[in-house]
Structure formats: C-alpha cells, structure tokens
Design a protein around this motif. Structure first.
Motif, PDB file in Angstrom:
ATOM      1  N   ARG A  56       0.772  -1.378   0.047  1.00  0.00           N
ATOM      2  CA  ARG A  56       0.324  -0.450  -0.340  1.00  0.00           C
ATOM      3  C   ARG A  56       0.933   1.257  -0.204  1.00  0.00           C
ATOM      4  NH1 ARG A  56      -1.460   4.289   2.581  1.00  0.00           N
ATOM      5  NH2 ARG A  56      -4.440   4.659   1.979  1.00  0.00           N
ATOM      6  N   LEU A  57       0.445   2.010  -1.034  1.00  0.00           N
ATOM      7  CA  LEU A  57       1.039   3.090  -1.133  1.00  0.00           C
ATOM      8  C   LEU A  57       0.309   4.864  -1.143  1.00  0.00           C
ATOM      9  CD1 LEU A  57       4.140   5.173  -0.663  1.00  0.00           C
ATOM     10  CD2 LEU A  57       4.554   3.959  -3.746  1.00  0.00           C
ATOM     11  N   ASP A  58       0.064   5.230  -0.332  1.00  0.00           N
ATOM     12  CA  ASP A  58      -0.427   6.334  -1.012  1.00  0.00           C
ATOM     13  C   ASP A  58       0.919   7.929  -1.111  1.00  0.00           C
ATOM     14  OD1 ASP A  58      -1.017   9.115  -0.708  1.00  0.00           O
ATOM     15  OD2 ASP A  58      -2.226   9.050   0.654  1.00  0.00           O
ATOM     16  N   VAL A  59       1.840   8.055  -1.778  1.00  0.00           N
ATOM     17  CA  VAL A  59       2.961   8.497  -2.714  1.00  0.00           C
ATOM     18  C   VAL A  59       3.280   9.745  -1.597  1.00  0.00           C
ATOM     19  CG1 VAL A  59       2.987   7.747  -4.869  1.00  0.00           C
ATOM     20  CG2 VAL A  59       2.083   9.478  -4.611  1.00  0.00           C
ATOM     21  N   THR A  60       1.749  10.463  -1.009  1.00  0.00           N
ATOM     22  CA  THR A  60       2.557  11.858  -0.699  1.00  0.00           C
ATOM     23  C   THR A  60       2.228  11.766   1.782  1.00  0.00           C
ATOM     24  OG1 THR A  60      -0.474  11.903   0.150  1.00  0.00           O
ATOM     25  CG2 THR A  60       0.825  12.695  -2.283  1.00  0.00           C
ATOM     26  N   SER A  61       2.738  10.631   0.923  1.00  0.00           N
ATOM     27  CA  SER A  61       3.208   9.983   3.340  1.00  0.00           C
ATOM     28  C   SER A  61       4.188   9.789   2.930  1.00  0.00           C
ATOM     29  CB  SER A  61       1.423   8.649   3.213  1.00  0.00           C
ATOM     30  OG  SER A  61       2.908   8.531   4.769  1.00  0.00           O
ATOM     31  N   GLU A  62       5.177   9.998   3.973  1.00  0.00           N
ATOM     32  CA  GLU A  62       6.246   9.445   3.563  1.00  0.00           C
ATOM     33  C   GLU A  62       6.477   8.643   4.531  1.00  0.00           C
ATOM     34  OE1 GLU A  62       9.024  13.353   4.710  1.00  0.00           O
ATOM     35  OE2 GLU A  62       7.053  13.945   5.461  1.00  0.00           O
ATOM     36  N   SER A  63       5.541   8.570   5.296  1.00  0.00           N
ATOM     37  CA  SER A  63       5.765   7.017   6.121  1.00  0.00           C
ATOM     38  C   SER A  63       4.907   5.624   5.585  1.00  0.00           C
ATOM     39  CB  SER A  63       4.350   7.196   7.569  1.00  0.00           C
ATOM     40  OG  SER A  63       3.167   7.265   7.217  1.00  0.00           O
ATOM     41  N   ASP A  64       4.337   5.915   5.174  1.00  0.00           N
ATOM     42  CA  ASP A  64       3.912   4.958   3.503  1.00  0.00           C
ATOM     43  C   ASP A  64       4.966   4.777   2.686  1.00  0.00           C
ATOM     44  OD1 ASP A  64       1.420   5.230   4.737  1.00  0.00           O
ATOM     45  OD2 ASP A  64       0.717   5.307   2.277  1.00  0.00           O
TER      46      ASP A  64
END
Length: 245
Positions: A56-64
C-alpha cells in the motif's frame, strides 16, 4: 530486449492502466516487481508472472514510502529501479480551479515524486546505483489550457528531475523522464467523457496504447540507457510538431 533479471523494481500508481502494464512488462523481463498503489495492489501482484510484492502506498505520505521501501528490501533486497508513475488530474483554469484541487494535484504529481526519490535513494546506494524514471506528460512541455494544476505539476517535475539527476549522479543513480502523449486511459477524458485533447490533427492521429509508452519507460529504466541521466524521452505522436500538413 530489456533484462531486469534479479533487479527489484518499484512502480507507483501500479493499478492504473499504465501502471499495470508497466508491472506486467517488468515482471516479464525478470524483475522482482513491487506493485505500489492505494487499492488492488495485492491482487495485481498475485497475477504477475514472476516474483512480486504488493504494497500500500499513498505517494504523499512519508511513512507509506518508508514502509514500502522497507518491505521491498526485506523481501528482495535493495531497490534498483523506481518508476514514479502515480498521477492525479483535476481540470480547471488559472482563475477558476479551486485552490484545494490545485494543491492536491501538486501534492501527488510533484511532492509524491520528491518523496519517492528521497525514500529510495539510500536503498539504491546499497545496491551500488539505480535508475529512477518519472512519468511526465506533454503537459510538461507545452501549454495545457484548462489543465493548469496538472500542467504546473508536470513542468515543476522537470526541475525536480534535473536537480535529482545532478545530486545523485555521484552515487551511480540515474534520473530520467518519459513524456507520453495522449494515452488511451481514463486520464484522456474529462468528467463528462469529453476528449480533453483531440488527437485527430496529430501527425500520428491517435492516442497511444499503454504498451507503447511502457516500452519507453522500460528502456529509460534499463541498462541500455546507462549513459542517460537528466534526459527526457518524448513519445507524443508528433504533438509538439503541430498539426499535420
């Protein structure tokens, strides 16, 4: 032929039309394919012909991003290739677009790519180098009326490309871009189904198939393009030439 045998490749926006085609082509070329998206990533990874991992990757999330790179490394080792393919589009003019829409498009298309490059660079150093490909657009090369947010993000992505290419060159990390023309995907159409950019007057008067654009991305990512960094590969059907005579 492109050969990615033993290389770990992470594709963002992987469950969209172009992203899914990229994952299939990288897998067919022998890659350990990391399928990164917000939904459907596990199903796509399971359907690929070769070693694959869905994250799972939301590209705007550093933690992701941190989690995605950690999982990729734990499964396959350092990441060799990153394809920044995730994109967001909202129509609207310079005077008319809601500010929240403008910011959201820049957050995905520009900040998302920045976070991806930041996250993957240490992994690529462990690998002794790597290849990053940003999927840009003809909207980053020419005026795009009614697409002010998308066009602004794609022009800015060109600045990020050059800065990253210069800064990471000493680590053996290449950063290149592919500028597709109009692809036969949902992004080619507005909310009412209208064609956002008519292609009938292009020298090649049609929209590109996703497989054609994926071929350019794989070339830019591969060792066959090892002397290119900061380069922009254009596959636009002749759009920049102007209307066919």
């Amino acid at each position: 032929m492109n050969d990615f045998t033993g290389k770990t490749v992470l594709v963002t926006g992987a469950t969209g039309a172009l992203g899914a085609e990229l994952c299939a082509k990288f897998a067919a070329a022998g890659a350990n394919t990391v399928v990164a998206g917000r939904t459907g990533f596990e199903e796509l990874a399971a359907a690929l012909d070769g070693p694959a991992l869905g994250v799972r990757l939301d590209v705007t999330s550093e933690s992701d991003w941190a989690e995605a790179i950690t999982r990729a490394q734990d499964r396959f080792g350092p990441v060799d290739v990153l394809v920044n393919n995730a994109a967001h589009l909202r129509t609207g003019t310079t005077e008319g677009i809601p500010l929240d829409d403008f910011r959201q498009v820049l957050d995905v298309n520009l900040t998302g790519a920045l976070l991806g490059i930041r996250a993957v660079a240490p992994s690529m150093r462990l690998a002794g180098g790597g290849s990053i490909v940003n999927v840009n657009s003809i909207a980053g090369l020419a005026a795009a009326p009614g697409l002010v947010a998308y066009s602004s993000s794609k022009w800015a992505l060109r600045g990020l490309l050059r800065a990253a290419a210069v800064e990471l060159a000493g680590d053996g990390i290449r950063v290149n871009a592919v500028h597709p023309g109009i692809i036969e995907t949902p992004l080619a159409y507005g909310p009412d189904g209208e064609e956002l950019v008519p292609v009938g007057d292009f020298p090649i008067p049609r929209r590109a198939d996703v497989a054609e654009i994926a071929d350019f991305v794989l070339f830019a990512a591969s060792d066959r393009a090892r002397f290119a960094t900061g380069s922009e590969f254009v596959a636009d059907g002749g759009f920049l030439l102007g209307p066919a005579a």
